[in-house]
Design a protein around this motif. Structure first.
Motif, PDB file in Angstrom:
ATOM      1  N   LEU A 100      32.489  35.427  35.214  1.00  0.00           N
ATOM      2  CA  LEU A 100      33.288  36.591  34.809  1.00  0.00           C
ATOM      3  C   LEU A 100      32.603  37.888  35.203  1.00  0.00           C
ATOM      4  O   LEU A 100      33.263  38.850  35.609  1.00  0.00           O
ATOM      5  CB  LEU A 100      33.540  36.574  33.302  1.00  0.00           C
ATOM      6  CG  LEU A 100      34.559  35.563  32.796  1.00  0.00           C
ATOM      7  CD1 LEU A 100      34.587  35.561  31.272  1.00  0.00           C
ATOM      8  CD2 LEU A 100      35.934  35.879  33.344  1.00  0.00           C
ATOM      9  N   ARG A 101      31.285  37.930  35.093  1.00  0.00           N
ATOM     10  CA  ARG A 101      30.535  39.128  35.460  1.00  0.00           C
ATOM     11  C   ARG A 101      30.692  39.424  36.954  1.00  0.00           C
ATOM     12  O   ARG A 101      30.875  40.563  37.352  1.00  0.00           O
ATOM     13  CB  ARG A 101      29.060  38.944  35.099  1.00  0.00           C
ATOM     14  CG  ARG A 101      28.242  40.166  35.297  1.00  0.00           C
ATOM     15  CD  ARG A 101      28.603  41.214  34.268  1.00  0.00           C
ATOM     16  NE  ARG A 101      27.724  42.346  34.445  1.00  0.00           N
ATOM     17  CZ  ARG A 101      28.072  43.595  34.238  1.00  0.00           C
ATOM     18  NH1 ARG A 101      29.257  43.889  33.803  1.00  0.00           N
ATOM     19  NH2 ARG A 101      27.223  44.565  34.434  1.00  0.00           N
ATOM     20  N   LEU A 102      30.642  38.374  37.785  1.00  0.00           N
ATOM     21  CA  LEU A 102      30.845  38.558  39.221  1.00  0.00           C
ATOM     22  C   LEU A 102      32.271  39.018  39.513  1.00  0.00           C
ATOM     23  O   LEU A 102      32.494  39.858  40.375  1.00  0.00           O
ATOM     24  CB  LEU A 102      30.543  37.262  39.973  1.00  0.00           C
ATOM     25  CG  LEU A 102      29.071  36.884  40.069  1.00  0.00           C
ATOM     26  CD1 LEU A 102      28.919  35.472  40.625  1.00  0.00           C
ATOM     27  CD2 LEU A 102      28.302  37.880  40.900  1.00  0.00           C
ATOM     28  N   ASP A 150      36.735  42.882  41.097  1.00  0.00           N
ATOM     29  CA  ASP A 150      38.004  43.397  40.572  1.00  0.00           C
ATOM     30  C   ASP A 150      37.926  44.866  40.169  1.00  0.00           C
ATOM     31  O   ASP A 150      38.922  45.428  39.704  1.00  0.00           O
ATOM     32  CB  ASP A 150      38.454  42.590  39.354  1.00  0.00           C
ATOM     33  CG  ASP A 150      38.917  41.190  39.721  1.00  0.00           C
ATOM     34  OD1 ASP A 150      39.118  40.924  40.927  1.00  0.00           O
ATOM     35  OD2 ASP A 150      39.061  40.361  38.810  1.00  0.00           O
ATOM     36  N   SER A 151      36.758  45.493  40.340  1.00  0.00           N
ATOM     37  CA  SER A 151      36.622  46.902  39.941  1.00  0.00           C
ATOM     38  C   SER A 151      37.491  47.786  40.829  1.00  0.00           C
ATOM     39  O   SER A 151      37.817  47.434  41.963  1.00  0.00           O
ATOM     40  CB  SER A 151      35.164  47.345  40.034  1.00  0.00           C
ATOM     41  OG  SER A 151      34.761  47.435  41.386  1.00  0.00           O
ATOM     42  N   LYS A 152      37.873  48.919  40.308  1.00  0.00           N
ATOM     43  CA  LYS A 152      38.730  49.858  41.034  1.00  0.00           C
ATOM     44  C   LYS A 152      38.094  50.268  42.355  1.00  0.00           C
ATOM     45  O   LYS A 152      38.756  50.319  43.391  1.00  0.00           O
ATOM     46  CB  LYS A 152      38.999  51.086  40.161  1.00  0.00           C
ATOM     47  CG  LYS A 152      40.005  52.039  40.724  1.00  0.00           C
ATOM     48  CD  LYS A 152      40.284  53.153  39.735  1.00  0.00           C
ATOM     49  CE  LYS A 152      41.363  54.083  40.249  1.00  0.00           C
ATOM     50  NZ  LYS A 152      41.657  55.155  39.298  1.00  0.00           N
ATOM     51  N   GLU A 211      32.244  51.786  47.054  1.00  0.00           N
ATOM     52  CA  GLU A 211      30.913  51.279  46.769  1.00  0.00           C
ATOM     53  C   GLU A 211      30.767  51.033  45.275  1.00  0.00           C
ATOM     54  O   GLU A 211      31.358  51.716  44.464  1.00  0.00           O
ATOM     55  CB  GLU A 211      29.830  52.276  47.195  1.00  0.00           C
ATOM     56  CG  GLU A 211      29.833  52.588  48.671  1.00  0.00           C
ATOM     57  CD  GLU A 211      30.876  53.620  49.054  1.00  0.00           C
ATOM     58  OE1 GLU A 211      31.174  54.502  48.223  1.00  0.00           O
ATOM     59  OE2 GLU A 211      31.409  53.540  50.164  1.00  0.00           O
ATOM     60  N   VAL A 212      29.944  50.049  44.950  1.00  0.00           N
ATOM     61  CA  VAL A 212      29.652  49.709  43.560  1.00  0.00           C
ATOM     62  C   VAL A 212      28.139  49.662  43.413  1.00  0.00           C
ATOM     63  O   VAL A 212      27.446  49.106  44.267  1.00  0.00           O
ATOM     64  CB  VAL A 212      30.270  48.345  43.182  1.00  0.00           C
ATOM     65  CG1 VAL A 212      29.892  47.954  41.768  1.00  0.00           C
ATOM     66  CG2 VAL A 212      31.784  48.375  43.338  1.00  0.00           C
ATOM     67  N   LEU A 213      27.623  50.243  42.342  1.00  0.00           N
ATOM     68  CA  LEU A 213      26.195  50.202  42.046  1.00  0.00           C
ATOM     69  C   LEU A 213      25.931  49.194  40.943  1.00  0.00           C
ATOM     70  O   LEU A 213      26.685  49.119  39.973  1.00  0.00           O
ATOM     71  CB  LEU A 213      25.699  51.572  41.580  1.00  0.00           C
ATOM     72  CG  LEU A 213      25.803  52.714  42.572  1.00  0.00           C
ATOM     73  CD1 LEU A 213      25.414  54.024  41.898  1.00  0.00           C
ATOM     74  CD2 LEU A 213      24.936  52.463  43.774  1.00  0.00           C
ATOM     75  N   VAL A 253      26.556  48.084  46.705  1.00  0.00           N
ATOM     76  CA  VAL A 253      27.458  47.101  47.298  1.00  0.00           C
ATOM     77  C   VAL A 253      28.574  47.853  48.011  1.00  0.00           C
ATOM     78  O   VAL A 253      29.279  48.658  47.404  1.00  0.00           O
ATOM     79  CB  VAL A 253      28.068  46.173  46.218  1.00  0.00           C
ATOM     80  CG1 VAL A 253      28.989  45.145  46.856  1.00  0.00           C
ATOM     81  CG2 VAL A 253      26.970  45.501  45.404  1.00  0.00           C
ATOM     82  N   PHE A 254      28.708  47.618  49.305  1.00  0.00           N
ATOM     83  CA  PHE A 254      29.771  48.226  50.098  1.00  0.00           C
ATOM     84  C   PHE A 254      30.931  47.237  50.135  1.00  0.00           C
ATOM     85  O   PHE A 254      30.835  46.180  50.746  1.00  0.00           O
ATOM     86  CB  PHE A 254      29.268  48.539  51.507  1.00  0.00           C
ATOM     87  CG  PHE A 254      28.114  49.505  51.507  1.00  0.00           C
ATOM     88  CD1 PHE A 254      28.361  50.867  51.466  1.00  0.00           C
ATOM     89  CD2 PHE A 254      26.810  49.052  51.511  1.00  0.00           C
ATOM     90  CE1 PHE A 254      27.304  51.760  51.451  1.00  0.00           C
ATOM     91  CE2 PHE A 254      25.751  49.938  51.499  1.00  0.00           C
ATOM     92  CZ  PHE A 254      25.998  51.307  51.466  1.00  0.00           C
ATOM     93  N   CYS A 255      32.005  47.588  49.475  1.00  0.00           N
ATOM     94  CA  CYS A 255      33.144  46.684  49.277  1.00  0.00           C
ATOM     95  C   CYS A 255      34.174  46.858  50.390  1.00  0.00           C
ATOM     96  O   CYS A 255      35.356  47.116  50.147  1.00  0.00           O
ATOM     97  CB  CYS A 255      33.769  46.928  47.904  1.00  0.00           C
ATOM     98  SG  CYS A 255      32.597  46.747  46.557  1.00  0.00           S
TER      99      CYS A 255
END
Length: 73
Positions: free
Chosen positions: A9-11, A16-18, A25-27, A62-64
């Motif tokens: 779920l954490r992954l 699934d983040s906006k 990008e996500v930190l 993380v480059f999405c």
């Protein structure tokens, strides 16, 4: 980690983040990744998604998206 929060779920929260859904990008803190899901599971999931990641100090960036990365300096 809360009882209801599994590594899977954490992954999923990351992918699934906006920001991820919009190709941004996500930190994530390195220590949190290790504690919540483990480095191997984190890297495996990122490869599955086709995302690229760099570590800068205590943070993962993380480059999405599938864009070209270039280190400037």
């Amino acid at each position: 980690m809360p009882a209801h929060m599994t590594p899977k779920l954490r992954l999923r929260q990351l992918s699934d983040s906006k920001s991820a859904l919009n190709g941004g990008e996500v930190l994530r803190k390195v220590s949190e990744v290790y504690r919540m899901v483990g480095r191997l599971a984190f890297e495996t999931d990122l490869r599955r998604c086709g995302f690229r990641t760099v570590q800068n100090g205590t943070m993962y960036v993380v480059f999405c998206n599938h864009e070209y990365l270039r280190l400037i300096v």
